[in-house]
Scaffold this active site. Structure first.
Site, mmCIF file in Angstrom:
data_model
loop_
_atom_site.group_PDB
_atom_site.id
_atom_site.type_symbol
_atom_site.label_atom_id
_atom_site.label_comp_id
_atom_site.label_asym_id
_atom_site.label_seq_id
_atom_site.Cartn_x
_atom_site.Cartn_y
_atom_site.Cartn_z
ATOM 1 N N HIS A 1 -8.009 -5.178 -0.595
ATOM 2 C CA HIS A 1 -6.757 -4.464 -0.400
ATOM 3 C C HIS A 1 -5.741 -5.304 0.370
ATOM 4 O O HIS A 1 -4.528 -5.115 0.216
ATOM 5 C CB HIS A 1 -7.020 -3.150 0.333
ATOM 6 C CG HIS A 1 -5.822 -2.268 0.435
ATOM 7 N ND1 HIS A 1 -5.084 -1.857 -0.661
ATOM 8 C CD2 HIS A 1 -5.209 -1.719 1.515
ATOM 9 C CE1 HIS A 1 -4.085 -1.094 -0.263
ATOM 10 N NE2 HIS A 1 -4.128 -0.992 1.050
ATOM 11 N N SER B 1 0.848 -1.186 0.000
ATOM 12 C CA SER B 1 0.000 0.000 0.000
ATOM 13 C C SER B 1 0.895 1.251 0.000
ATOM 14 O O SER B 1 1.692 1.426 -0.920
ATOM 15 C CB SER B 1 -0.951 -0.040 1.194
ATOM 16 O OG SER B 1 -1.940 0.950 1.092
#
Length: 741
Positions: A712, A596
């Site tokens: 995610h 991320s």
């Protein structure tokens, strides 16, 4: 009524920054047939490289850790029951279950299964991912019964909320008035037994530019979102709207939050038929608990002649503050080494979780007693924090009766972990000192409830903390985990991990995966720096606490915002150089990994510091900082990185946009870029485009893999998580150690 935070009037301004040529925009169509065909081809190529016989054993070893039935089943208390969500080999999607305290304390608790997510998925033909439960407070004396379950169809951030009856162990039928909200991004709160407060992007309700809910409504049982009266709205260019009801008896309040961006918000409370803004700067975080209002400023806060430092914790009576009083009590003030990470209220006390040079400290505050040193609230240390460990304390059930009345309201959980210390769960009780005529304070006692087993020979390894010096002279801490007696000959395969963003702290944590997949792996024999006799060795694992994170509070975070982003990358590079100069490793043996925002970090290591690393594992990353605000939830991160559509800001953003920093003629490290199709936060397209550009440039040893599910996190069950971890770990090992077992 509907309240709308006013949209700003249009103003003239500078032209939008011109966009550089992007030959890979076509890959931004996430679910296009041509695009997914490209993904499958890349996946096949990468799997052919990585998924050898050694990989199969590694994945199996990691999955054994993740599926272990000896893991601590963490619980949350509601009424008399202790609730847990559990995944293992037999239940890959998980079981939502509960037990009693007496049973939980036994070696083999008896669990009542409330929902089998695997069975639900099979029955409904949908791969559900469980994202939690929100209970309705029952009338006094009655058990908790109704809950809203958040279920994601693909592991992304969008959830379907469905009403569930824990006594019947079944969903409440929508035909009978049960709540069942369409899948969307948003949030839900119970107002009462027949009313929800809902912020959602479903049913035609508008989304913000960040893809989150812009509008909140009041939803009555048996009605639809389309017909629900609007309660609250925020401007389209703000991040999201949040609504919540505090049902604490005697302190019932309804709140709305206009989240302007990640670090600024306007908080409102419903009073006398309308919203009333709580008068604080937008960068002061607040929280309400019973009669108290707490404040944590992210920047220094001047108020009535006093400046309260960023990262402090302050308190005032809720009613007094709303009435205009500005008499604040300082509960915590940071120093150069100590920061506040979180806090939790029991019935009578406030627990503060601190970091001192990235090791835990815990303090207990008593608002009913003044401290002996002149503090408004008595402060007592909670002695439970060994050095170089992460220990967190939080309430078991602050709504239960106080300990003095025979309840668990002042009980607390303690969760302790370290890089070589398996996690331990303890439970304790806080009691006020009485009648001894001495120093006021709080007495605590706690005992072990559950302990996780060891998943590797952790006693063979030691943890050290070192400090590197960054380009501007800042001392940057990092943890090194390695075998005892480590040879400092520059030949140890070393994995350097970091994050450096959003005020998130990287603290010590036990990982059976890292232990098995990195520390305990053995090379087939690497020579020393002097070319001596080859010998087998394991890996070294390093965690860097760079600026942009929260290890030293808001100032440490803000030091690497926007035009100062480069400081986070300079810090990480300084740690890499320190590892090399100390003889721990060398460029050929040093790899880095991040996901991320951490993927953006290692993407910058790849493009700005390629001379320091032999391999880079870059997960679910931001990489195209020119278009990130237009992709998935990227618009919500402008406060962190800046706005690339503003020419003056693009000038500094372009200096840390890895997609635009690639150059011909550079010797880049071996690179593995991995992501997930269903990631609706960062999205998969920046990873796709980076890999495609690198390969088109003829850069060797560039590998890409995209999980077709998992959100995610890149994985929605243990099997997917094991595969994800195994690919990254195996890639780094092959690149840095040349194989081994």
């Amino acid at each position: 009524m509907t309240t709308t935070a006013a949209d700003p009037a249009p103003v003239s301004g500078p032209a939008t920054s011109p966009e550089p040529t992007d030959e890979n925009v076509w890959l931004e169509e996430i679910y296009g047939e041509e695009q997914l065909a490209w993904v499958r081809e890349q996946n096949s190529r990468t799997e052919d490289l990585l998924e050898d016989a050694e990989y199969a054993g590694l994945e199996s070893s990691i999955l054994e850790v993740l599926d272990s039935t000896d893991r601590i089943p963490m619980v949350g208390k509601r009424g008399d029951w202790y609730y847990n969500f559990w995944k293992d080999r037999e239940n890959p999607k998980g079981l939502w279950r509960r037990t009693t305290w007496e049973s939980y304390c036994s070696d083999s608790p008896e669990w009542e299964v409330l929902l089998d997510v695997d069975a639900l998925s099979a029955a409904e033909g949908q791969e559900w991912v469980f994202h939690g439960a929100t209970f309705l407070r029952p009338p006094a004396g009655e058990p908790y019964r109704l809950a809203l379950l958040a279920l994601s169809p693909d592991g992304g951030d969008a959830n379907r909320y469905r009403e569930f009856d824990v006594e019947a162990r079944a969903f409440v039928d929508p035909a009978s008035g049960g709540f069942d909200l369409p899948t969307a991004k948003g949030n839900v709160s119970w107002l009462d037994a027949d009313t929800l407060l809902v912020a959602s992007t479903a049913a035609g309700l508008p989304a913000t530019a960040s893809s989150y809910a812009r509008t909140a409504v009041t939803l009555d049982r048996g009605t639809s979102l389309e017909s629900a009266p609007r309660l609250f709205e925020v401007p389209q260019d703000h991040m999201m709207a949040v609504v919540a009801h505090d049902s604490t008896p005697g302190f019932e309040r309804t709140f709305a939050v206009d989240c302007i961006d990640f670090f600024n918000r306007t908080n409102l409370v419903w009073r006398d038929g309308g919203w009333v803004a709580i008068d604080v700067p937008t960068d002061v975080n607040i929280s309400a608990h019973r009669e108290w209002l707490l404040f944590r400023p992210q920047q220094d806060w001047p108020l009535n002649g006093t400046t309260y430092p960023a990262g402090s914790l302050l308190a005032a009576p809720f009613a007094d503050y709303l009435a205009g009083s500005r008499d604040l009590v300082v509960l915590f003030a940071p120093d150069a080494h100590t920061s506040l990470q979180s806090w939790s209220w029991t019935r009578s006390f406030l627990l503060l979780n601190l970091l001192k040079d990235v090791s835990s400290e815990i303090r207990v505050l008593d608002p009913s007693q003044a401290g002996s040193s002149g503090s408004a609230w008595a402060v007592s240390p909670l002695d439970a924090c060994p050095p170089l460990h992460d220990v967190n304390a939080y309430a078991v059930d602050d709504e239960d009766k106080a300990a003095a009345d025979g309840g668990a309201g002042d009980d607390f959980w303690l969760v302790a972990t370290g890089f070589t210390t398996p996690s331990t769960l303890m439970r304790g009780t806080l009691e006020r000192k009485h009648g001894d005529g001495g120093v006021p304070g709080v007495v605590s006692r706690h005992a072990v409830v559950k302990a996780s087993p060891s998943y590797f020979a952790d006693g063979d390894y030691e943890v050290e903390q070192h400090f590197a010096v960054s380009d501007d002279g800042t001392r940057v801490p990092y943890f090194q985990i390695a075998a005892r007696g480590l040879a400092l000959d520059g030949q140890n395969p070393t994995q350097l991990s970091g994050y450096g963003g959003f005020e998130i702290s990287r603290t010590p944590a036990y990982s059976g995966t890292v232990g098995r997949a990195w520390l305990e792996r053995r090379t087939t024999g690497l020579p020393g720096a002097d070319g001596g006799t080859p010998h087998s060795r394991g890996g070294v694992y390093v965690v860097a606490n760079i600026r942009g994170g929260g290890e030293y509070g808001p100032a440490w975070h803000r030091a690497a915002l926007q035009e100062n982003r480069h400081k986070a990358y300079q810090d990480f590079a300084a740690v890499a150089r320190d590892l090399i100069s100390r003889g721990v490793t060398s460029r050929e043996r040093l790899g880095c990994v991040g996901g991320s925002n951490g993927g953006l970090l290692v993407g910058n290591m790849l493009t700005r510091y390629p001379e320091l690393f032999g391999a880079v594992s870059c997960g679910v990353p931001l990489l195209d900082m020119r278009r990130y605000t237009r992709l998935s939830a990227g618009h919500s991160w402008i406060a962190e990185y800046g706005d690339p559509d503003v020419p003056e800001q693009w000038e500094f953003i372009r200096t840390f946009s890895p997609y635009h920093l690639l150059r011909d003629g550079v010797e880049y490290p071996e690179t593995f870029i991995w992501t997930a199709t269903s990631d609706d936060r960062v999205g998969p397209v920046q990873a796709r485009k980076m890999a495609a550009r690198m390969q088109a440039m003829g850069i060797p040893n560039v590998w890409f893999h995209e999980a077709l599910e998992g959100g995610h996190a890149g994985a929605s069950d243990n099997r997917q998580a094991a595969a994800l971890q195994a690919r990254s770990q195996h890639f780094l090992w092959k690149a840095l150690a040349g194989g081994g077992s």
